[in-house]
Design an enzyme around this catalytic site. Structure first.
Site, PDB file in Angstrom:
ATOM      1  N   TYR A 129     -32.241 -24.972  -1.929  1.00  0.00           N
ATOM      2  CA  TYR A 129     -33.185 -26.079  -1.690  1.00  0.00           C
ATOM      3  C   TYR A 129     -32.770 -26.943  -0.501  1.00  0.00           C
ATOM      4  O   TYR A 129     -33.393 -27.950  -0.213  1.00  0.00           O
ATOM      5  CB  TYR A 129     -33.397 -26.927  -2.954  1.00  0.00           C
ATOM      6  CG  TYR A 129     -32.109 -27.356  -3.629  1.00  0.00           C
ATOM      7  CD1 TYR A 129     -31.367 -28.425  -3.165  1.00  0.00           C
ATOM      8  CD2 TYR A 129     -31.650 -26.659  -4.740  1.00  0.00           C
ATOM      9  CE1 TYR A 129     -30.196 -28.799  -3.774  1.00  0.00           C
ATOM     10  CE2 TYR A 129     -30.461 -27.027  -5.374  1.00  0.00           C
ATOM     11  CZ  TYR A 129     -29.749 -28.101  -4.885  1.00  0.00           C
ATOM     12  OH  TYR A 129     -28.571 -28.461  -5.502  1.00  0.00           O
ATOM     13  N   SER A 179     -27.107 -34.824 -10.054  1.00  0.00           N
ATOM     14  CA  SER A 179     -27.375 -34.973 -11.488  1.00  0.00           C
ATOM     15  C   SER A 179     -27.419 -36.432 -11.958  1.00  0.00           C
ATOM     16  O   SER A 179     -28.277 -36.774 -12.778  1.00  0.00           O
ATOM     17  CB  SER A 179     -26.361 -34.167 -12.300  1.00  0.00           C
ATOM     18  OG  SER A 179     -26.606 -32.789 -12.094  1.00  0.00           O
ATOM     19  N   LEU A 208     -33.466 -19.590  -4.283  1.00  0.00           N
ATOM     20  CA  LEU A 208     -32.694 -20.496  -5.133  1.00  0.00           C
ATOM     21  C   LEU A 208     -32.135 -21.667  -4.321  1.00  0.00           C
ATOM     22  O   LEU A 208     -31.737 -22.686  -4.867  1.00  0.00           O
ATOM     23  CB  LEU A 208     -31.549 -19.753  -5.835  1.00  0.00           C
ATOM     24  CG  LEU A 208     -31.929 -18.578  -6.737  1.00  0.00           C
ATOM     25  CD1 LEU A 208     -30.716 -18.132  -7.547  1.00  0.00           C
ATOM     26  CD2 LEU A 208     -33.079 -18.895  -7.679  1.00  0.00           C
ATOM     27  N   ALA A 229     -24.966 -16.254  -8.956  1.00  0.00           N
ATOM     28  CA  ALA A 229     -26.332 -16.743  -9.178  1.00  0.00           C
ATOM     29  C   ALA A 229     -27.294 -15.585  -9.436  1.00  0.00           C
ATOM     30  O   ALA A 229     -28.072 -15.609 -10.402  1.00  0.00           O
ATOM     31  CB  ALA A 229     -26.784 -17.558  -7.966  1.00  0.00           C
ATOM     32  N   GLY A 242     -35.599 -23.868  -4.418  1.00  0.00           N
ATOM     33  CA  GLY A 242     -34.937 -23.997  -5.709  1.00  0.00           C
ATOM     34  C   GLY A 242     -34.878 -25.410  -6.272  1.00  0.00           C
ATOM     35  O   GLY A 242     -34.209 -25.632  -7.277  1.00  0.00           O
ATOM     36  N   THR A 246     -20.123 -27.791 -13.723  1.00  0.00           N
ATOM     37  CA  THR A 246     -20.432 -27.137 -12.452  1.00  0.00           C
ATOM     38  C   THR A 246     -19.209 -26.375 -11.946  1.00  0.00           C
ATOM     39  O   THR A 246     -18.193 -26.267 -12.638  1.00  0.00           O
ATOM     40  CB  THR A 246     -21.002 -28.154 -11.430  1.00  0.00           C
ATOM     41  OG1 THR A 246     -21.478 -27.422 -10.302  1.00  0.00           O
ATOM     42  CG2 THR A 246     -19.963 -29.164 -10.980  1.00  0.00           C
ATOM     43  N   LYS A 274     -17.857 -23.028 -14.886  1.00  0.00           N
ATOM     44  CA  LYS A 274     -18.956 -22.591 -15.756  1.00  0.00           C
ATOM     45  C   LYS A 274     -18.570 -21.455 -16.710  1.00  0.00           C
ATOM     46  O   LYS A 274     -19.161 -21.339 -17.781  1.00  0.00           O
ATOM     47  CB  LYS A 274     -20.174 -22.173 -14.921  1.00  0.00           C
ATOM     48  CG  LYS A 274     -20.868 -23.351 -14.254  1.00  0.00           C
ATOM     49  CD  LYS A 274     -22.145 -22.933 -13.549  1.00  0.00           C
ATOM     50  CE  LYS A 274     -22.748 -24.103 -12.791  1.00  0.00           C
ATOM     51  NZ  LYS A 274     -24.083 -23.808 -12.275  1.00  0.00           N
TER      52      LYS A 274
HETATM   53  P1  ATR Z   1     -23.103 -17.480  -5.782  1.00  0.00           P
HETATM   54  O1  ATR Z   1     -22.288 -17.942  -6.949  1.00  0.00           O
HETATM   55  O2  ATR Z   1     -23.776 -18.573  -5.021  1.00  0.00           O
HETATM   56  O3  ATR Z   1     -24.027 -16.381  -6.133  1.00  0.00           O
HETATM   57  P2  ATR Z   1     -21.269 -15.553  -4.669  1.00  0.00           P
HETATM   58  O4  ATR Z   1     -20.942 -15.092  -6.041  1.00  0.00           O
HETATM   59  O5  ATR Z   1     -20.161 -15.738  -3.686  1.00  0.00           O
HETATM   60  O6  ATR Z   1     -22.022 -16.935  -4.712  1.00  0.00           O
HETATM   61  O7  ATR Z   1     -22.371 -14.532  -4.074  1.00  0.00           O
HETATM   62  C1  ATR Z   1     -22.868 -14.649  -2.790  1.00  0.00           C
HETATM   63  C2  ATR Z   1     -23.981 -13.635  -2.583  1.00  0.00           C
HETATM   64  O8  ATR Z   1     -24.482 -13.777  -1.249  1.00  0.00           O
HETATM   65  C3  ATR Z   1     -23.548 -12.186  -2.714  1.00  0.00           C
HETATM   66  O9  ATR Z   1     -24.638 -11.395  -3.127  1.00  0.00           O
HETATM   67  C4  ATR Z   1     -23.161 -11.861  -1.260  1.00  0.00           C
HETATM   68  O10 ATR Z   1     -23.182 -10.484  -0.942  1.00  0.00           O
HETATM   69  P3  ATR Z   1     -21.839  -9.592  -1.131  1.00  0.00           P
HETATM   70  O11 ATR Z   1     -21.760  -9.290  -2.594  1.00  0.00           O
HETATM   71  O12 ATR Z   1     -22.090  -8.387  -0.315  1.00  0.00           O
HETATM   72  O13 ATR Z   1     -20.704 -10.434  -0.632  1.00  0.00           O
HETATM   73  C5  ATR Z   1     -24.273 -12.547  -0.532  1.00  0.00           C
HETATM   74  N1  ATR Z   1     -23.908 -12.843   0.851  1.00  0.00           N
HETATM   75  C6  ATR Z   1     -23.095 -13.819   1.302  1.00  0.00           C
HETATM   76  N2  ATR Z   1     -23.009 -13.788   2.639  1.00  0.00           N
HETATM   77  C7  ATR Z   1     -23.780 -12.744   3.059  1.00  0.00           C
HETATM   78  C8  ATR Z   1     -24.147 -12.202   4.320  1.00  0.00           C
HETATM   79  N3  ATR Z   1     -23.673 -12.717   5.460  1.00  0.00           N
HETATM   80  N4  ATR Z   1     -24.989 -11.147   4.360  1.00  0.00           N
HETATM   81  C9  ATR Z   1     -25.490 -10.620   3.218  1.00  0.00           C
HETATM   82  N5  ATR Z   1     -25.205 -11.092   1.979  1.00  0.00           N
HETATM   83  C10 ATR Z   1     -24.372 -12.143   1.906  1.00  0.00           C
END
Ligand code: ATR
Length: 287
Positions: free
Chosen positions: A229, A22, A227, A135, A250, A67, A71
């Site tokens: 990058y 940023s 999303l 996200a 992203g 951040t 948030k």
């Molecule tokens: P962010 O704030 O970046 O969205 P998060 O809230 O921890 O981070 O969400 C991570 C996302 O990636 C979730 O949709 C997670 O799926 P789960 O809800 O089943 O945990 C997904 N994710 C992370 N690792 C994964 C993996 N190895 N396989 C499939 N989905 C995964």
């Protein structure tokens, strides 16, 4: 730029803040637009966000970005929160006004502008959304607010997608989000879709990871928007392209969340030329 008695301050609160891009975005804009403004990172300790916001207000800090992990937590410290940010429950931009800060979510406005800039509409579209974390949940709200027809939300953990779908559908007043298990993509009706990749899978250094690798899924995708990058091209993007679709990362979302924040703070419009210049710098960073 010479710092003097009139220099305005903007900054970022979060923890950690060391790797933020940023300052590059905002200090480049200030330089190009001839604004007497500096943007600095402020690491804020856990439990001290409200203090940080009150302190910034007392110091006359013009604007802040927010951040991870603050948030949502920051909302309680604001005078007002814009409707989209309130609906999402997450704020990434604070604008100083009389009596405190107003919060916005320029992450989602930024994604919307990035997509519009690439000619990718949301209104009336049927969209596949991968993920149900923070996200993806925000993207689901954006899709509802911007009038998407349907969002197939695929997640590894079904009940997380169900919870998000209930919340978004209730706020939208219609059954827009359809929650599904990740492996059930075969049940998505025939057709060509915009697919937004909102999981953390494929993020560097795990460049070869992808949530779905089956060709049958990618046959259904006309455009893929990741999303992520970093890496510049994720495996998801590569698979979309290999099956004839267009794919975007992203970085423009990151660019436009910054530009929209800058516009809110300074009550200006950033030109396409200035946006391009900042994008060029961000792009360099990843070369
Ligand atoms: P962010 O704030 O970046 O969205 P998060 O809230 O921890 O981070 O969400 C991570 C996302 O990636 C979730 O949709 C997670 O799926 P789960 O809800 O089943 O945990 C997904 N994710 C992370 N690792 C994964 C993996 N190895 N396989 C499939 N989905 C995964």
């Amino acid at each position: 730029m010479e710092i003097d008695g009139r220099t305005k301050i903007c900054g970022l609160i979060g923890n950690p803040v060391e790797h933020t891009l940023s300052p590059m975005i905002h200090n480049t804009l200030a330089g190009r637009m001839g604004h007497n403004l500096v943007y600095v990172p402020f690491p804020v300790e856990q439990g001290r966000v409200a203090e940080a916001v009150a302190g910034a207000d007392a110091l006359g800090v013009l604007g802040l970005n927010v951040t991870v992990p603050y948030k949502s937590e920051v909302i309680a410290a604001l005078k007002e929160t814009d409707a989209l940010a309130r609906r999402i429950g997450a704020v990434n931009t604070l604008v100083r006004a009389a009596g405190g800060y107003k919060g916005y979510n320029t992450d989602m406005e930024g994604l919307y502008r990035a997509m519009a800039g690439e000619g990718i509409p949301i209104e009336g579209e049927q969209i596949i959304l991968l993920g149900a974390g923070g996200a993806a949940r925000a993207v689901a709200h954006l899709c509802a607010v911007k009038g998407a027809q349907k969002v197939y939300m695929l997640n590894r953990t079904l009940n997380r997608a169900q919870t998000v779908a209930e919340e978004v559908n209730r706020a939208a007043g219609r059954e827009i989000v359809c929650p599904m298990c990740m492996e059930d993509y075969g049940r998505i009706p025939e057709g060509k879709y915009l697919a937004v990749q909102g999981t953390s899978v494929g993020l560097a250094p795990h460049n070869e990871d992808v949530v779905i690798s089956d060709a049958a899924f990618y046959e259904k995708v006309h455009t893929g928007f990741d999303l992520i990058y970093s890496p510049w091209e994720t495996k998801f993007m590569r698979l979309v392209k290999e099956h004839g679709g267009k794919a975007f990362n992203g970085l423009k979302m990151l660019l436009y969340q910054g530009i929209i924040a800058y516009e809110l703070w300074n009550e200006v419009q950033v030109s396409e030329a200035d946006a391009e210049a900042v994008y060029g710098k961000l792009r360099e960073h990843f070369r």
